[in-house]
Design a protein around this motif. Structure first.
Motif, PDB file in Angstrom:
ATOM      1  N   ALA A 187       0.863  -1.189   0.000  1.00 44.00           N
ATOM      2  CA  ALA A 187       0.000   0.000   0.000  1.00 44.00           C
ATOM      3  C   ALA A 187       0.893   1.229   0.000  1.00 44.00           C
ATOM      4  CB  ALA A 187      -0.889  -0.005   1.237  1.00 44.00           C
ATOM      5  N   THR A 188       0.407   2.309  -0.617  1.00 45.86           N
ATOM      6  CA  THR A 188       1.181   3.557  -0.571  1.00 45.86           C
ATOM      7  C   THR A 188       0.278   4.692  -0.096  1.00 45.86           C
ATOM      8  OG1 THR A 188       0.642   4.459  -2.758  1.00 45.86           O
ATOM      9  CG2 THR A 188       2.411   2.823  -2.662  1.00 45.86           C
ATOM     10  N   GLU A 191      -1.425   8.944   4.133  1.00 42.98           N
ATOM     11  CA  GLU A 191      -2.666   8.946   4.913  1.00 42.98           C
ATOM     12  C   GLU A 191      -3.092   7.546   5.348  1.00 42.98           C
ATOM     13  OE1 GLU A 191      -2.355   8.694   1.782  1.00 42.98           O
ATOM     14  OE2 GLU A 191      -4.187   8.335   0.653  1.00 42.98           O
ATOM     15  N   VAL A 192      -2.373   6.526   4.840  1.00 42.24           N
ATOM     16  CA  VAL A 192      -2.839   5.152   5.048  1.00 42.24           C
ATOM     17  C   VAL A 192      -2.192   4.551   6.304  1.00 42.24           C
ATOM     18  CG1 VAL A 192      -3.008   2.863   3.981  1.00 42.24           C
ATOM     19  CG2 VAL A 192      -3.128   4.908   2.546  1.00 42.24           C
ATOM     20  N   ILE A 204      -6.696   7.202   7.099  1.00 43.65           N
ATOM     21  CA  ILE A 204      -7.651   6.124   6.810  1.00 43.65           C
ATOM     22  C   ILE A 204      -6.933   4.779   6.964  1.00 43.65           C
ATOM     23  CG2 ILE A 204      -9.097   7.443   5.181  1.00 43.65           C
ATOM     24  CD1 ILE A 204      -7.550   5.909   2.937  1.00 43.65           C
ATOM     25  N   TYR A 205      -7.728   3.772   7.230  1.00 41.79           N
ATOM     26  CA  TYR A 205      -7.138   2.441   7.345  1.00 41.79           C
ATOM     27  C   TYR A 205      -6.782   1.878   5.976  1.00 41.79           C
ATOM     28  CZ  TYR A 205      -7.986   1.794  12.336  1.00 41.79           C
ATOM     29  OH  TYR A 205      -7.941   1.889  13.695  1.00 41.79           O
ATOM     30  N   ASN A 206      -5.798   0.986   5.988  1.00 40.36           N
ATOM     31  CA  ASN A 206      -5.344   0.328   4.773  1.00 40.36           C
ATOM     32  C   ASN A 206      -6.297  -0.809   4.404  1.00 40.36           C
ATOM     33  OD1 ASN A 206      -3.966  -1.040   2.761  1.00 40.36           O
ATOM     34  ND2 ASN A 206      -2.408  -1.885   4.142  1.00 40.36           N
ATOM     35  N   SER A 207      -7.305  -0.519   3.646  1.00 40.44           N
ATOM     36  CA  SER A 207      -8.217  -1.604   3.239  1.00 40.44           C
ATOM     37  C   SER A 207      -7.709  -2.304   1.973  1.00 40.44           C
ATOM     38  CB  SER A 207      -9.635  -1.073   3.017  1.00 40.44           C
ATOM     39  OG  SER A 207      -9.664  -0.161   1.941  1.00 40.44           O
ATOM     40  N   ASN A 208      -7.030  -1.580   1.113  1.00 40.42           N
ATOM     41  CA  ASN A 208      -6.639  -2.178  -0.181  1.00 40.42           C
ATOM     42  C   ASN A 208      -5.775  -3.432  -0.042  1.00 40.42           C
ATOM     43  OD1 ASN A 208      -7.985  -0.219  -1.568  1.00 40.42           O
ATOM     44  ND2 ASN A 208      -6.175   0.990  -2.095  1.00 40.42           N
ATOM     45  N   SER A 252      -0.926  -0.241  -4.445  1.00 37.26           N
ATOM     46  CA  SER A 252      -2.172   0.507  -4.606  1.00 37.26           C
ATOM     47  C   SER A 252      -1.912   1.959  -4.246  1.00 37.26           C
ATOM     48  CB  SER A 252      -3.287  -0.096  -3.744  1.00 37.26           C
ATOM     49  OG  SER A 252      -3.041   0.117  -2.383  1.00 37.26           O
ATOM     50  N   GLY A 254      -1.067   6.152  -5.537  1.00 36.95           N
ATOM     51  CA  GLY A 254       0.126   6.807  -6.064  1.00 36.95           C
ATOM     52  C   GLY A 254       0.350   6.674  -7.547  1.00 36.95           C
ATOM     53  N   VAL A 255      -0.702   6.377  -8.328  1.00 29.96           N
ATOM     54  CA  VAL A 255      -0.494   6.277  -9.784  1.00 29.96           C
ATOM     55  C   VAL A 255      -1.289   7.318 -10.574  1.00 29.96           C
ATOM     56  CG1 VAL A 255       0.301   3.932 -10.204  1.00 29.96           C
ATOM     57  CG2 VAL A 255      -2.125   4.332  -9.797  1.00 29.96           C
ATOM     58  N   SER A 256      -1.850   8.308  -9.870  1.00 31.96           N
ATOM     59  CA  SER A 256      -2.652   9.318 -10.590  1.00 31.96           C
ATOM     60  C   SER A 256      -1.772  10.500 -10.995  1.00 31.96           C
ATOM     61  CB  SER A 256      -3.797   9.796  -9.702  1.00 31.96           C
ATOM     62  OG  SER A 256      -4.632   8.712  -9.412  1.00 31.96           O
ATOM     63  N   ASP A 261       2.118  11.271  -6.416  1.00 28.65           N
ATOM     64  CA  ASP A 261       1.908  10.013  -7.127  1.00 28.65           C
ATOM     65  C   ASP A 261       3.207   9.548  -7.777  1.00 28.65           C
ATOM     66  OD1 ASP A 261      -0.650   9.944  -6.252  1.00 28.65           O
ATOM     67  OD2 ASP A 261      -1.511  10.866  -8.038  1.00 28.65           O
ATOM     68  N   GLY A 310      -5.568   3.903  -6.178  1.00 29.18           N
ATOM     69  CA  GLY A 310      -5.729   3.849  -4.725  1.00 29.18           C
ATOM     70  C   GLY A 310      -7.162   3.696  -4.268  1.00 29.18           C
ATOM     71  N   PRO A 312     -10.453   2.305  -3.347  1.00 29.70           N
ATOM     72  CA  PRO A 312     -10.679   0.892  -3.033  1.00 29.70           C
ATOM     73  C   PRO A 312     -11.475   0.114  -4.078  1.00 29.70           C
ATOM     74  CG  PRO A 312     -10.948   2.221  -1.065  1.00 29.70           C
ATOM     75  CD  PRO A 312     -10.767   3.191  -2.194  1.00 29.70           C
TER      76      PRO A 312
HETATM   77  P1  AMP Z   1      -4.144   7.862  -4.642  1.00 29.30           P
HETATM   78  O1  AMP Z   1      -4.279   7.159  -5.958  1.00 29.30           O
HETATM   79  O2  AMP Z   1      -2.929   7.528  -3.908  1.00 29.30           O
HETATM   80  O3  AMP Z   1      -4.335   9.343  -4.800  1.00 29.30           O
HETATM   81  O4  AMP Z   1      -5.370   7.363  -3.780  1.00 29.30           O
HETATM   82  C1  AMP Z   1      -6.688   7.538  -4.200  1.00 29.30           C
HETATM   83  C2  AMP Z   1      -7.630   7.360  -3.043  1.00 29.30           C
HETATM   84  O5  AMP Z   1      -7.538   6.050  -2.534  1.00 29.30           O
HETATM   85  C3  AMP Z   1      -7.342   8.275  -1.872  1.00 29.30           C
HETATM   86  O6  AMP Z   1      -8.570   8.736  -1.341  1.00 29.30           O
HETATM   87  C4  AMP Z   1      -6.622   7.387  -0.900  1.00 29.30           C
HETATM   88  O7  AMP Z   1      -6.762   7.819   0.418  1.00 29.30           O
HETATM   89  C5  AMP Z   1      -7.276   6.060  -1.131  1.00 29.30           C
HETATM   90  N1  AMP Z   1      -6.379   4.975  -0.796  1.00 29.30           N
HETATM   91  C6  AMP Z   1      -5.088   4.874  -1.213  1.00 29.30           C
HETATM   92  N2  AMP Z   1      -4.527   3.759  -0.699  1.00 29.30           N
HETATM   93  C7  AMP Z   1      -5.467   3.154   0.075  1.00 29.30           C
HETATM   94  C8  AMP Z   1      -5.474   1.978   0.860  1.00 29.30           C
HETATM   95  N3  AMP Z   1      -4.402   1.184   0.959  1.00 29.30           N
HETATM   96  N4  AMP Z   1      -6.617   1.646   1.490  1.00 29.30           N
HETATM   97  C9  AMP Z   1      -7.715   2.434   1.374  1.00 29.30           C
HETATM   98  N5  AMP Z   1      -7.754   3.549   0.649  1.00 29.30           N
HETATM   99  C10 AMP Z   1      -6.654   3.921  -0.009  1.00 29.30           C
END
Ligand code: AMP
Ligand code: MG
Length: 420
Positions: A187-188, A191-192, A204-208, A252, A254-256, A261, A310, A312
């Motif tokens: 996970a990246t 905030e996770v 937020i919790y790491n659900s991915n 998951s 960090g690719v946007s 990212d 990212g 979910p």
């Molecule tokens: P990002 O692509 O990193 O900008 O993430 C897009 C969205 O997905 C953001 O709202 C993140 O907080 C959320 N997100 C990223 N990683 C996780 C994760 N491991 N579990 C839950 N939500 C996530």
């Protein structure tokens, strides 16, 4: 931007089938057999009774009927698993249980229902036969299921519970299969937070990592959770290196296009980007590439990396569409697509920007037809929309949307495999 099909094609070009290994049969469920399995033995091993009844000579039953029974002398009882010491002579019978070997001299079995067994309660030294019997009646022949020397399961077969049972019936404890892929999951995001820790404000919790690990398990892989990398390149690289012994890497987030990212930059430095972004919704910002690693033989190998979005829902859908078929190919499977059904749409979906939409839906069968309705809010962050869904309604990229009553294709999430 490439299409879903183009993306999958590019991915599969980079995926190779894994090596074989010997494994205990119960651990092989869902794996692909890597050897032709033949039998050393006949199954059943000997002629045996298909019924509880009396083993006897069919000639002794000529003219027998309920009105005029033929009476035979009972000389023994044969239970399953033991062989009677006695031979059936004319005028005699051996009481026999289902599965017991047919005694010498007998050529058929008359089931209890066609004898006067119930009146005698099995204690008499005589039995009345109430029906004529043909030779071979109620006898299961040696080798009827499997003949010694024959190939029972061929290489390439996917092992289901029935195949596991067949292997056990041959006395096989282990078998050669294509091994399961180890999938490293990272996970990246600053905030996770790890699910075992208290949740600070703004996090937020790491659900991915868990939804992805559960998908890996569901499709027969071995998940290896690498934890959470912060949005700093060094942190991501360090964590990623912990997964270089895996067969597949999945990140998951960090690719946007955001400021933090960094997954694509890291992928470009540590390997090669094959593509980024797919014409779909949700899940557009998918990155796929190959990471350089030390191969098993010491040389340079390459590990496929899926940089999932990212959000979910996006992460799960991109796994189903792309990482799942890659995993299945590694496992030697031929059927890589998920089953789809045609359903009548009960809601409308608008397609505003020419992407292929995968909408979370509940599919129900009513009166022999499938109907699909949306699960509610379709935001890619609404993970409960996945929890409520059993299918994904597909809106093609070249359509402005679907209306109520339209026929749509729905990819079924919980149906395991396409037939054929
Ligand atoms: P990002 O692509 O990193 O900008 O993430 C897009 C969205 O997905 C953001 O709202 C993140 O907080 C959320 N997100 C990223 N990683 C996780 C994760 N491991 N579990 C839950 N939500 C996530
Ligand atoms: Mg992020």
């Amino acid at each position: 931007m490439i299409s879903v099909e183009q993306a999958l094609e590019k991915i599969l070009e980079h995926i190779e089938v894994l090596e074989t290994e010997e494994s205990p049969i119960l651990g092989c469920l869902g794996q692909v057999l890597a050897e032709d399995v033949s039998s050393d033995i006949n199954i059943p091993p000997m002629d045996n009774s298909a019924m509880d009844g009396y083993a006897l000579r069919s000639a002794d039953t000529r003219g027998a009927s309920r009105q005029s029974p033929r009476f035979l002398r009972v000389i023994d009882t044969a239970a399953a698993g033991s062989i009677s010491r006695f031979e059936v002579e004319p005028g005699t019978a051996i009481r026999i249980m289902t599965g017991a070997p047919i005694p010498g001299g007998a050529d058929c079995v008359v089931r209890f229902e066609d004898t006067d067994e119930t009146e005698r309660q099995g204690t008499s030294s005589e039995i009345g036969i109430l029906a004529e019997a043909e030779p071979g009646l109620e006898i299961r022949r040696a080798g009827e299921d499997i003949a010694a020397g024959s190939i029972v399961l061929s290489k390439g077969t996917v092992l289901r519970p029935a195949e596991v049972g067949v292997l056990a019936s041959l006395g096989r404890t282990k078998v050669m299969v294509i091994r399961r892929p180890v999938v490293a999951i990272l996970a990246t995001g600053d905030e996770v937070v790890d699910i075992a820790l208290p949740l600070p404000e703004g996090k937020i919790y790491n659900s991915n990592s868990y939804s992805v690990a559960a998908l890996v398990l569901r499709y027969g892989g071995i998940p290896k959770i690498l934890g959470i990398a912060s949005d700093i390149e060094d942190s991501l690289v360090a964590r990623l290196h912990l997964g270089l012994d895996a067969d597949m890497l999945i990140t998951s987030g960090g690719v946007s296009f955001g400021d933090y990212d960094i997954v694509r930059d890291v992928l470009a430095k540590e390997g090669e980007i094959v593509f980024w972004r797919v014409r779909q919704k949700p899940g557009r910002p998918l990155a796929f590439g190959m990471i350089k690693a030390l191969g098993k033989a010491g040389g340079v190998g390459n590990i496929p990396l899926f940089g999932l979005a990212g959000n979910p829902v996006s992460a799960m859908i991109n796994f189903e569409l792309f990482a799942r078929p890659a995993m299945l190919k590694m496992m030697g499977k031929k059927s890589l697509t998920k089953p789809t059904v045609e359903a009548v749409m009960e809601d409308a979906i608008e397609n505003t920007d020419g992407r292929r939409i995968f909408a979370r839906a509940v599919v129900e069968k009513r009166g022999g037809r499938y109907f699909a309705r949306l699960t509610g809010p379709q935001g890619s962050g609404v993970l409960t929309s996945m929890a409520l869904a059993n299918g994904l309604v597909i809106v093609p990229e070249d359509k402005p949307g679907v209306k109520e009553g339209d026929l749509v294709q729905v990819m079924m999430l919980d149906w395991s495999e396409e037939v054929g």
